[in-house]
Design a protein around this motif. Structure first.
Motif, PDB file in Angstrom:
ATOM      1  N   SER A 247       0.852  -1.186   0.000  1.00  0.00           N
ATOM      2  CA  SER A 247       0.000   0.000   0.000  1.00  0.00           C
ATOM      3  C   SER A 247       0.888   1.237   0.000  1.00  0.00           C
ATOM      4  CB  SER A 247      -0.913   0.012   1.222  1.00  0.00           C
ATOM      5  OG  SER A 247      -0.132   0.171   2.405  1.00  0.00           O
ATOM      6  N   ARG A 248       0.283   2.386  -0.235  1.00  0.00           N
ATOM      7  CA  ARG A 248       1.048   3.634  -0.199  1.00  0.00           C
ATOM      8  C   ARG A 248       1.606   3.885   1.200  1.00  0.00           C
ATOM      9  NH1 ARG A 248       1.009   6.235  -5.545  1.00  0.00           N
ATOM     10  NH2 ARG A 248      -0.763   5.286  -6.598  1.00  0.00           N
ATOM     11  N   ALA A 249       0.836   3.537   2.212  1.00  0.00           N
ATOM     12  CA  ALA A 249       1.315   3.733   3.577  1.00  0.00           C
ATOM     13  C   ALA A 249       2.543   2.866   3.850  1.00  0.00           C
ATOM     14  CB  ALA A 249       0.205   3.418   4.574  1.00  0.00           C
ATOM     15  N   GLU A 250       2.534   1.622   3.389  1.00  0.00           N
ATOM     16  CA  GLU A 250       3.691   0.749   3.576  1.00  0.00           C
ATOM     17  C   GLU A 250       4.881   1.227   2.748  1.00  0.00           C
ATOM     18  OE1 GLU A 250       1.300  -3.375   4.715  1.00  0.00           O
ATOM     19  OE2 GLU A 250       2.165  -3.142   2.715  1.00  0.00           O
ATOM     20  N   LEU A 251       4.616   1.798   1.567  1.00  0.00           N
ATOM     21  CA  LEU A 251       5.693   2.368   0.763  1.00  0.00           C
ATOM     22  C   LEU A 251       6.370   3.498   1.535  1.00  0.00           C
ATOM     23  CD1 LEU A 251       7.173   2.511  -1.997  1.00  0.00           C
ATOM     24  CD2 LEU A 251       5.433   4.166  -2.704  1.00  0.00           C
ATOM     25  N   ALA A 252       5.573   4.363   2.145  1.00  0.00           N
ATOM     26  CA  ALA A 252       6.133   5.445   2.951  1.00  0.00           C
ATOM     27  C   ALA A 252       6.924   4.895   4.134  1.00  0.00           C
ATOM     28  CB  ALA A 252       5.017   6.364   3.441  1.00  0.00           C
ATOM     29  N   GLY A 253       6.442   3.799   4.715  1.00  0.00           N
ATOM     30  CA  GLY A 253       7.157   3.182   5.823  1.00  0.00           C
ATOM     31  C   GLY A 253       8.511   2.649   5.415  1.00  0.00           C
ATOM     32  N   VAL A 254       8.587   2.002   4.251  1.00  0.00           N
ATOM     33  CA  VAL A 254       9.861   1.478   3.757  1.00  0.00           C
ATOM     34  C   VAL A 254      10.804   2.632   3.401  1.00  0.00           C
ATOM     35  CG1 VAL A 254      10.926   0.233   1.824  1.00  0.00           C
ATOM     36  CG2 VAL A 254       8.986  -0.757   3.033  1.00  0.00           C
ATOM     37  N   GLU A 255      10.254   3.685   2.802  1.00  0.00           N
ATOM     38  CA  GLU A 255      11.076   4.875   2.522  1.00  0.00           C
ATOM     39  C   GLU A 255      11.687   5.408   3.816  1.00  0.00           C
ATOM     40  OE1 GLU A 255      12.855   7.870   0.288  1.00  0.00           O
ATOM     41  OE2 GLU A 255      11.444   6.465  -0.635  1.00  0.00           O
ATOM     42  N   ALA A 256      10.890   5.490   4.865  1.00  0.00           N
ATOM     43  CA  ALA A 256      11.380   5.995   6.145  1.00  0.00           C
ATOM     44  C   ALA A 256      12.490   5.105   6.706  1.00  0.00           C
ATOM     45  CB  ALA A 256      10.231   6.114   7.142  1.00  0.00           C
ATOM     46  N   LEU A 257      12.331   3.786   6.581  1.00  0.00           N
ATOM     47  CA  LEU A 257      13.361   2.864   7.035  1.00  0.00           C
ATOM     48  C   LEU A 257      14.659   3.081   6.279  1.00  0.00           C
ATOM     49  CD1 LEU A 257      11.248  -0.419   7.278  1.00  0.00           C
ATOM     50  CD2 LEU A 257      12.356   0.748   9.199  1.00  0.00           C
ATOM     51  N   TRP A 258      14.551   3.197   4.954  1.00  0.00           N
ATOM     52  CA  TRP A 258      15.749   3.387   4.120  1.00  0.00           C
ATOM     53  C   TRP A 258      16.445   4.693   4.479  1.00  0.00           C
ATOM     54  CZ3 TRP A 258      18.327   6.585   0.978  1.00  0.00           C
ATOM     55  CH2 TRP A 258      19.314   6.042   0.147  1.00  0.00           C
ATOM     56  N   GLN A 259      15.663   5.766   4.590  1.00  0.00           N
ATOM     57  CA  GLN A 259      16.255   7.070   4.870  1.00  0.00           C
ATOM     58  C   GLN A 259      16.930   7.089   6.241  1.00  0.00           C
ATOM     59  OE1 GLN A 259      16.640   9.542   2.821  1.00  0.00           O
ATOM     60  NE2 GLN A 259      15.281   8.928   1.154  1.00  0.00           N
ATOM     61  N   ALA A 260      16.302   6.488   7.228  1.00  0.00           N
ATOM     62  CA  ALA A 260      16.884   6.483   8.570  1.00  0.00           C
ATOM     63  C   ALA A 260      18.244   5.798   8.583  1.00  0.00           C
ATOM     64  CB  ALA A 260      15.931   5.799   9.549  1.00  0.00           C
ATOM     65  N   ARG A 261      18.357   4.686   7.884  1.00  0.00           N
ATOM     66  CA  ARG A 261      19.623   3.963   7.854  1.00  0.00           C
ATOM     67  C   ARG A 261      20.675   4.735   7.058  1.00  0.00           C
ATOM     68  NH1 ARG A 261      19.172  -0.698  10.321  1.00  0.00           N
ATOM     69  NH2 ARG A 261      21.220  -1.342   9.612  1.00  0.00           N
ATOM     70  N   ARG A 262      20.254   5.380   5.977  1.00  0.00           N
ATOM     71  CA  ARG A 262      21.208   6.147   5.164  1.00  0.00           C
ATOM     72  C   ARG A 262      21.730   7.354   5.945  1.00  0.00           C
ATOM     73  NH1 ARG A 262      25.360   6.454   2.580  1.00  0.00           N
ATOM     74  NH2 ARG A 262      25.515   7.774   0.736  1.00  0.00           N
ATOM     75  N   ARG A 263      20.860   8.006   6.689  1.00  0.00           N
ATOM     76  CA  ARG A 263      21.319   9.139   7.500  1.00  0.00           C
ATOM     77  C   ARG A 263      22.389   8.696   8.496  1.00  0.00           C
ATOM     78  NH1 ARG A 263      15.089  10.159   8.360  1.00  0.00           N
ATOM     79  NH2 ARG A 263      14.614  11.316   6.447  1.00  0.00           N
ATOM     80  N   THR A 264      22.153   7.551   9.129  1.00  0.00           N
ATOM     81  CA  THR A 264      23.133   7.036  10.079  1.00  0.00           C
ATOM     82  C   THR A 264      24.460   6.752   9.387  1.00  0.00           C
ATOM     83  OG1 THR A 264      21.393   6.065  11.456  1.00  0.00           O
ATOM     84  CG2 THR A 264      23.615   5.166  11.706  1.00  0.00           C
ATOM     85  N   GLU A 265      24.400   6.175   8.190  1.00  0.00           N
ATOM     86  CA  GLU A 265      25.618   5.857   7.441  1.00  0.00           C
ATOM     87  C   GLU A 265      26.427   7.109   7.116  1.00  0.00           C
ATOM     88  OE1 GLU A 265      24.418   3.785   3.962  1.00  0.00           O
ATOM     89  OE2 GLU A 265      24.349   1.824   4.936  1.00  0.00           O
ATOM     90  N   VAL A 266      25.766   8.151   6.593  1.00  0.00           N
ATOM     91  CA  VAL A 266      26.529   9.328   6.172  1.00  0.00           C
ATOM     92  C   VAL A 266      27.127  10.057   7.369  1.00  0.00           C
ATOM     93  CG1 VAL A 266      25.157   9.579   4.060  1.00  0.00           C
ATOM     94  CG2 VAL A 266      24.556  10.939   6.063  1.00  0.00           C
ATOM     95  N   MET A 267      26.430  10.067   8.494  1.00  0.00           N
ATOM     96  CA  MET A 267      27.004  10.693   9.685  1.00  0.00           C
ATOM     97  C   MET A 267      28.194   9.891  10.190  1.00  0.00           C
ATOM     98  SD  MET A 267      23.746  12.334  11.764  1.00  0.00           S
ATOM     99  CE  MET A 267      22.722  10.858  11.786  1.00  0.00           C
ATOM    100  N   ARG A 268      28.091   8.589  10.130  1.00  0.00           N
ATOM    101  CA  ARG A 268      29.209   7.732  10.521  1.00  0.00           C
ATOM    102  C   ARG A 268      30.427   7.968   9.625  1.00  0.00           C
ATOM    103  NH1 ARG A 268      27.489   2.137   9.459  1.00  0.00           N
ATOM    104  NH2 ARG A 268      28.266   2.635   7.375  1.00  0.00           N
ATOM    105  N   ASP A 269      30.165   8.344   8.352  1.00  0.00           N
ATOM    106  CA  ASP A 269      31.240   8.535   7.387  1.00  0.00           C
ATOM    107  C   ASP A 269      31.760   9.968   7.335  1.00  0.00           C
ATOM    108  OD1 ASP A 269      31.087   5.875   6.757  1.00  0.00           O
ATOM    109  OD2 ASP A 269      29.857   6.157   4.962  1.00  0.00           O
ATOM    110  N   GLY A 270      31.313  10.828   8.264  1.00  0.00           N
ATOM    111  CA  GLY A 270      31.927  12.136   8.357  1.00  0.00           C
ATOM    112  C   GLY A 270      31.107  13.304   7.860  1.00  0.00           C
TER     113      GLY A 270
END
Length: 459
Positions: A247-270
């Motif tokens: 569903s669109r709601a689940e799509l937004a949920g997966v987007e949020a999961l992806w973005q949260a992990r990517r933010r953590t990665e870039v901060m870890r990388d400087g």
């Protein structure tokens, strides 16, 4: 009915598990109707971080270098075929949707004489990491040779997921759908993601043995696990990896999961993110060290940012390359083809498209620069635009190194402003300006003393 200790593959980049050298194939199921999305677009083509879910999954598969990749489609076949047209993916068709087991069986002919390991994935479960896929194959090839390896997970709310009952070594004793489970089985927290690894010599022979004696009259892939014979095993992934989209709601949920992990990665990388939860990355955003990103910045596809860049708040950047030490925004928009040189400045409410700013160049306020080159150290004043489109064709403007463009000027392309030239404020430039010249395109100022007072007296 003991449950196995948790096995969660490592998250570290490139920390992949050494696995068998046997050939690998992948079957990706994408035949579902996706009716809950209420969209003309095929479900697996809806984007996460600017990339269709299916392509996320195929990119993760590429790390394992599979010999064959088969996508099983039903409705929307033409859309899938267009997306994978330039890849080595083979499309197989499930004309009637008769269950996941039936869908996998449709890949038989596409795999042909393939002999090796097969991993079965779902096109609407896009976040599965290469490490997890490798862990499944590694377990399949351990000395006890399980018939199949099922990927399990423990969601915060197990809800109506099918349950996996396993012993302390991860050997599956029973897999049961929620509706068929008793109270004790429903209390088990290990759930079935549907993802599976299995040898090609077993898969299709086992599929031939399952039936459709169930409420839906469908052939279910998990049924092969409980057929008499060799035992199967389960390993675990984190729940976020197997989050599905229906569903669109689940799509937004997966987007949020992806973005949260990517933010953590870039901060870890400087990279410094002032307000991480307000930053949105694309799947291919590349950031250097000591980059600072202020709140409410969006990165579309195709962005590369060098070290020591500052992106001020409320900027939108896609298809752009930004050099070391540049400053962007606030409220800047960089579009496809924007190349910003080192220590250059793109200021507030400035839009750049298909243009290059040289080292130290400045476009600081309220300007549009399209199809242009701005030389090193040049300064483009507030409200300036390059008039690059004549209604039919695009034309380029060249602004030389060290040139100064006064505020509210219009450069009507094609036009060349020479090195060190000055364009006076308010000019409409339609001809080339030589190096170091002054270009003044406006009528002389006329002042009529007391005219304003006389005008008001008549009112």
């Amino acid at each position: 009915m003991a449950q196995m200790p948790r096995f969660v593959p490592p998250f570290q980049k490139d920390a992949y598990i050494v696995i068998s050298t046997r050939p690998l194939a992948a079957i990706v199921l994408a035949a579902g109707q996706g009716t809950r999305m209420k969209s003309a677009k095929h479900k697996v083509l809806h984007p996460v971080a600017g990339r269709p879910m299916l392509l996320h999954l195929l990119a993760s598969l590429d790390v394992l270098k599979p010999e064959r990749r088969v996508v099983v489609v039903g409705a929307g076949r033409d859309q899938i075929e267009r997306v994978v047209a330039d890849t080595d993916v083979t499309v197989a068709v499930q004309e009637k949707q008769l269950g996941t087991g039936h869908a996998v069986a449709q890949a038989h002919d596409a795999l042909g004489s393939f002999a090796g390991d097969i991993i079965i994935l779902y096109g609407d479960v896009p976040l599965v990491r290469p490490q997890t896929m490798e862990a499944m194959i590694a377990r399949l090839n351990q000395s006890d040779q399980p018939r199949a390896v099922v990927l399990g997970f423990r969601p915060a709310d197990a809800a109506a997921y099918g349950r996996i009952i396993a012993d302390g070594d991860g050997i599956i004793e029973k897999m049961v759908e929620y509706k068929d489970a008793d109270a004790v089985e429903r209390a088990v927290t290990l759930c079935n993601s549907g993802l599976m690894a299995i040898r090609s010599t077993d898969l299709f022979a086992l599929l031939d043995r399952i039936g459709n004696d169930n409420a839906a009259g469908e052939y279910y892939l998990p049924d092969i696990v409980m057929l008499p014979g060799a035992a199967s095993a389960v390993i675990e992934a984190e729940a976020w990896e197997v989050a599905g989209v229906n569903s669109r709601a689940e799509l937004a949920g997966v987007e949020a999961l992806w973005q949260a992990r990517r933010r953590t990665e870039v901060m870890r990388d400087g990279v410094t993110l002032i307000a991480p939860e307000t930053i949105f990355f694309s799947h291919d955003t590349v950031l250097g060290r000591d980059v600072v990103v202020e709140p409410n910045v969006v990165f579309g596809p195709g962005v590369t940012i060098a070290d020591e860049v500052t992106i001020h708040a409320f900027s939108h950047i896609e298809g752009a390359a930004i050099g070391k030490g540049a400053k962007i925004g606030p409220y800047a928009r960089l579009r496809l083809g924007a190349t910003i040189g080192s220590k250059a400045k793109v200021g507030n409410f400035v839009e750049i498209k298909e243009s290059e700013l040289g080292e130290g160049a400045k476009v600081s306020h309220l300007s549009y620069v399209g199809d242009a080159r701005v030389g090193e150290g040049a300064n483009v004043g507030a409200g300036t635009i390059t008039c690059n489109y004549d209604g039919f064709r695009k034309h380029r403007a060249e602004i030389g190194a060290g040139a100064f463009i006064g505020s509210n000027s219009a450069l009507v392309a094609p036009v060349n402003i020479g090195n060190g030239a000055i364009v006076a404020a308010g000019s409409v430039v339609t001809q080339n300006v030589p190096a170091d010249a002054l270009c003044l395109v406006r009528p002389p100022q006329e002042v009529k003393p007391a005219w304003a007072q006389q005008f008001r007296d008549q009112a």
